[in-house]
Write a protein that holds these residues in place. Structure first.
Motif, short mmCIF file in Angstrom:
data_model
loop_
_atom_site.label_atom_id
_atom_site.label_comp_id
_atom_site.label_asym_id
_atom_site.label_seq_id
_atom_site.Cartn_x
_atom_site.Cartn_y
_atom_site.Cartn_z
N HIS A 4 0.85 -1.20 0.00
CA HIS A 4 0.00 0.00 0.00
C HIS A 4 0.88 1.24 0.00
N THR A 5 0.42 2.29 -0.65
CA THR A 5 1.20 3.53 -0.61
C THR A 5 1.22 4.07 0.81
N VAL A 6 2.23 4.89 1.07
CA VAL A 6 2.33 5.53 2.37
C VAL A 6 1.06 6.35 2.64
N GLY A 7 0.58 7.02 1.59
CA GLY A 7 -0.62 7.84 1.74
C GLY A 7 -1.82 7.03 2.17
N ARG A 8 -1.99 5.87 1.55
CA ARG A 8 -3.14 5.04 1.88
C ARG A 8 -3.06 4.56 3.33
N GLN A 9 -1.84 4.24 3.76
CA GLN A 9 -1.68 3.73 5.12
C GLN A 9 -1.90 4.83 6.15
N MET A 10 -1.58 6.05 5.77
CA MET A 10 -1.86 7.16 6.68
C MET A 10 -3.35 7.45 6.69
N ASP A 11 -3.90 7.50 5.49
CA ASP A 11 -5.31 7.82 5.34
C ASP A 11 -6.21 6.86 6.12
N GLU A 12 -5.76 5.60 6.17
CA GLU A 12 -6.57 4.58 6.85
C GLU A 12 -6.90 4.98 8.29
N VAL A 13 -5.92 5.54 8.98
CA VAL A 13 -6.14 5.93 10.38
C VAL A 13 -7.22 7.00 10.46
N LEU A 14 -7.13 7.97 9.54
CA LEU A 14 -8.11 9.07 9.59
C LEU A 14 -9.50 8.59 9.19
N ARG A 15 -9.53 7.67 8.21
CA ARG A 15 -10.84 7.14 7.82
C ARG A 15 -11.47 6.38 8.97
N LEU A 16 -10.62 5.68 9.73
CA LEU A 16 -11.15 4.89 10.84
C LEU A 16 -11.62 5.76 11.99
N HIS A 17 -10.92 6.87 12.21
CA HIS A 17 -11.15 7.56 13.48
C HIS A 17 -11.70 8.98 13.36
N THR A 18 -11.83 9.48 12.15
CA THR A 18 -12.37 10.84 12.03
C THR A 18 -13.49 10.84 11.00
N LYS A 19 -14.21 11.96 10.96
CA LYS A 19 -15.27 12.09 9.96
C LYS A 19 -14.84 13.01 8.83
N LEU A 20 -13.54 13.29 8.74
CA LEU A 20 -13.04 14.22 7.72
C LEU A 20 -13.33 13.69 6.32
N ASP A 21 -13.54 14.60 5.36
CA ASP A 21 -13.70 14.15 3.98
C ASP A 21 -12.32 13.94 3.35
N ALA A 22 -12.33 13.39 2.14
CA ALA A 22 -11.08 12.97 1.51
C ALA A 22 -10.06 14.10 1.42
N ASP A 23 -10.52 15.30 1.04
CA ASP A 23 -9.59 16.42 0.91
C ASP A 23 -8.95 16.79 2.25
N ALA A 24 -9.80 16.86 3.26
CA ALA A 24 -9.30 17.22 4.58
C ALA A 24 -8.32 16.17 5.09
N ARG A 25 -8.63 14.91 4.80
CA ARG A 25 -7.73 13.84 5.24
C ARG A 25 -6.38 13.97 4.53
N HIS A 26 -6.46 14.24 3.23
CA HIS A 26 -5.22 14.39 2.47
C HIS A 26 -4.38 15.53 3.05
N GLN A 27 -5.05 16.62 3.31
CA GLN A 27 -4.37 17.78 3.86
C GLN A 27 -3.71 17.44 5.20
N ALA A 28 -4.46 16.73 6.04
CA ALA A 28 -3.93 16.36 7.35
C ALA A 28 -2.70 15.45 7.21
N CYS A 29 -2.76 14.54 6.23
CA CYS A 29 -1.62 13.63 6.02
C CYS A 29 -0.39 14.42 5.58
N VAL A 30 -0.59 15.34 4.65
CA VAL A 30 0.53 16.15 4.16
C VAL A 30 1.16 16.91 5.32
#
Ligand SMILES: Nc1ncnc2c1ncn2[C@@H]1O[C@H](COP(=O)(O)OP(=O)(O)OP(=O)(O)O)[C@@H](O)[C@H]1O
Ligand code: SF4
Ligand SMILES: [Mg+2]
Lengths: 321, 332
Positions: B113-139
């Motif tokens: 899995h890409t690093v991004g996907r593995q980071m995103d997974e945590v946010l998808r599991l634990h927050t209600k952020l939308d995809a853009d916000a999650r991406h921003q948080a990961c960056v």
């Protein structure tokens, strides 16, 4: 990428060429086909003339050259028996074999993957042990025997499925397809089950072994530490990592099933290539056998190539080189 | 009174017992361990290999697998017990309230899995952020752990990163959902020395920034003495000593802690060569009666073979389980 494709293409051509040599040699060692085309009471001069017509009076090298050039041009000659282009005969029956094999493969994968994942994730469980014992049966029972038992139970005893033939077909792009009719499905179930059991068992065991291996890896525990569900850990993180050997075996089995559907087709009188092959071998119908062998070789080579492509889709560390 | 005996600790582990039921006998990997961590505190968990440090960490997250089992005790997060909590509650806790950094960054990330996907997974599991916000948080998180061109790097796979970079990614993942406690299980042992100190510095700074607490698991007292507020020393699944870092490092009262400190290379203590604790850790499946350390202990006496010492209050902030503890100023 382009260089890779070119390299693969050359490789594939080479393989097919080697196969053509082997097929040619095999053909020349297996009897004189001239007797297939002349009448029983043919005179010596008639036989000699037929031989000239078939080119059998030439030196082996010349014969091979003619054989090869016609192969390349897609001209496999006429069936001695049906007096039709051998290629047409095979292609007419190809869809029947392919659809039976595809249904068998889909069934095998649909059962093998979830059960394999389960058995790999709970290696000590009672259900897992039952699954593994069942898979051992699937590997060791011969296909023809399974086919006969299925026919006895489902066709003769309970009468729920027909025991032979292909049933109704519908036409799609000029191909006759069973899967487009209810009756076709009804007919394909028993042969497809018979064909799938061995592959199902092998894929299941590969999946389980892969999952057990992957289960020990840190990243699986790390995924759980992130809060991922058990299902996601197993399927999104685990399965993909266990998949390379499974895909390898899948490719080999797919080729195998197409090539060796023969037995199942014979038991269920399934009008596919395999049955035609058996008939053609009995009748020494050389052109048909040649087409069959070359086609199967081509299928193997193509599957092999596709499997390599799939590897790169699964694992970014594998590149096309 | 110990500093960590706060009124409402973030995490309180009480008499934790985690056993592995193997063919060759029951391994009491963690056998009655207690400690507390307050908000914003860093606790060092130290001891030799096999002492049960990792098992404590995994127990807290409910990640003990067959043949292991938590046989007893409490793990109280805000006073709520995790030992008796269901899998659903534990999944909420993991990554969200408590996250973990593993020892080996080479194997903690999924290679496919890409690093991004593995980071995103945590946010998808634990927050209600939308995809853009999650991406921003990961960056932002990747940048804050010192990885430049973060947006580009998110698309890369772990094998395209060095070990140090991967551990930064793992730390970023551990911090993403803003957990209140981070369990770092030997987060730098697999890295080379220069990278080790960078990563430790990074962790200390991140923890301070986010106001999180940390359990820093290590066998390296030198590391922990720089970072921890207080230290718990494990030996054979038991706490042998605990207390504030300064007291424990400067005037340890347990002979085992003394031995660990003496084997730190290059310390202020005037030793010409590295001292190792003599002997080796006993087989945890059949521990001797009395004190587990007695075969290796220079102070052992008859009583040590008969009676198991219990944690008792020593000088300063220290608590130790020893019949003949060291007084300040005593060496061994
Ligand atoms: N899955 C398991 N099955 C059986 N025994 C286990 C298992 N996991 C850990 N143990 C045992 O539990 C004890 C404590 O192990 P643990 O990994 O917690 O030690 P550690 O203090 O983290 O050591 P290290 O510094 O080597 O990481 C060891 O004796 C180990 O053999
Ligand atoms: S109890 Fe005895 S053997 Fe154990 S550490 Fe203390 S002095 Fe040594
Ligand atoms: Mg450990």
């Amino acid at each position: 990428m382009f260089g890779y494709l070119l390299k693969r293409l050359i490789q594939m051509t080479l393989v097919l060429w080697v196969v053509s040599v082997i097929v040619f040699l095999m053909m020349s060692f297996t009897g004189d086909p001239v007797f297939m085309v002349v009448p029983i009471d043919a005179t010596d001069s008639e036989i000699a003339q037929a031989r000239r017509l078939l080119g059998l009076d030439q030196s082996p090298l010349v014969q091979y050259w003619r054989f090869l050039t016609s192969l390349v041009q897609g001209d496999f000659g006429q069936s001695y028996v049906f007096r039709q282009p051998a290629m047409t005969l095979i292609l007419e029956r190809l869809p029947a074999t392919v659809e039976m094999v595809l249904v068998a493969m889909v069934m095998a994968v649909a059962v093998a993957i979830p059960l394999g994942v389960y058995a790999g994730a709970n290696p000590e469980g009672r259900l897992s042990r039952t699954i593994m014992a069942g898979s051992l049966l699937g590997i060791s029972l011969p296909g023809f025997w399974v086919g006969m038992v299925l026919i006895y139970l489902f066709a003769v005893h309970w009468g729920v499925f027909p025991s032979s033939g292909r049933g109704d077909t519908a036409e799609l792009f000029g191909l006759r397809i069973s899967l487009l009719t209810w009756d076709g499905w009804h007919h394909i179930i028993l042969p497809a089950v018979t064909l799938s059991l061995g592959t199902m068992a092998i894929l299941l065991r590969m999946t389980r072994a892969g999952m057990m291996e992957v289960g020990r890896q840190d990243f699986m525990k790390f995924a759980r530490a992130k809060g991922a569900t058990r299902h996601d850990v197993l399927y999104k993180h685990g399965l993909k990592n266990a998949l390379i050997p499974v895909v390898t075996i899948f490719g080999l089995q797919l080729g195998d099933l197409i090539a060796f559907a023969t037995i199942t087709e014979t038991i269920f009188s399934w009008p596919g290539m395999g049955k035609l092959l058996i008939d053609s071998i009995y009748r020494a119908d050389r052109p048909v056998i040649v087409v069959y062998l070359m086609l199967v070789a081509l299928i193997f080579v193509v599957i092999n190539f596709l499997v390599d492509l799939v590897y790169t889709l699964i694992d970014p560390r594998i590149s096309l080189k | 009174m110990m500093t960590n005996d706060t009124q409402n600790p973030l995490l309180a582990v009480r008499d934790l017992r985690t056993y592995f039921h193997t063919f060759s006998g029951t391994v009491k990997a963690v056998n009655g361990v207690s400690f507390e961590i307050g908000e914003g505190e860093v606790m060092g968990l130290v001891g030799e290999s096999g002492g049960g440090k990792s098992v404590v960490g995994f127990s807290v997250l409910g990640l003990i697998d067959e043949p292991g089992k938590i046989e007893g005790g409490e793990i109280l997060l805000d006073g709520q017990d995790l030992v008796t909590a269901g899998e659903d509650r534990l999944r909420e806790v993991r990554g969200r309230e408590i996250s973990m950094v593993f020892q080996d960054p080479m194997t903690s990330l999924n290679p496919l899995h890409t690093v991004g996907r593995q980071m995103d997974e945590v946010l998808r599991l634990h927050t209600k952020l939308d995809a853009d916000a999650r991406h921003q948080a990961c960056v932002e998180m990747l940048e804050s752990v010192g990885i430049s061109q973060a947006a580009e790097r998110l698309k890369a796979f772990p094998h395209q990163f060095s070990g140090g970079m991967r551990q930064r990614v793992v730390i970023a993942i551990a911090l993403l959902a803003r957990p209140r406690l981070i369990i770092a299980d030997e987060p730098t042992t697999a890295l080379d020395v220069t990278i080790q100190s960078q990563i430790l510095k990074l962790m200390r700074q991140q923890i301070a920034d986010k106001g999180a607490s940390m359990i820093l698991i290590t066998h390296d007292l030198a590391v922990v003495s720089e970072m921890a507020d207080h230290i718990t020393v494990l030996y054979c699944g038991n706490v042998v000593e605990r207390g504030k870092t300064r007291d424990l490092i400067e005037t340890p009262s347990h002979p085992y802690t003394r031995g660990l400190i003496d084997s730190i290379p290059d310390t202020a203590h005037r030793h010409d060569r590295l001292m190792q604790i003599p002997g080796s850790v006993p087989d945890i499946r059949n521990l001797p009666k009395g004190c587990n350390f007695r075969d290796r202990c220079p102070r052992a006496q008859a009583l040590c073979a008969q009676q198991e010492p219990v944690l008792t209050k020593q000088h300063a902030t220290l608590w130790a389980a020893c019949h003949y503890p060291l007084k300040p100023g005593e060496t061994a």
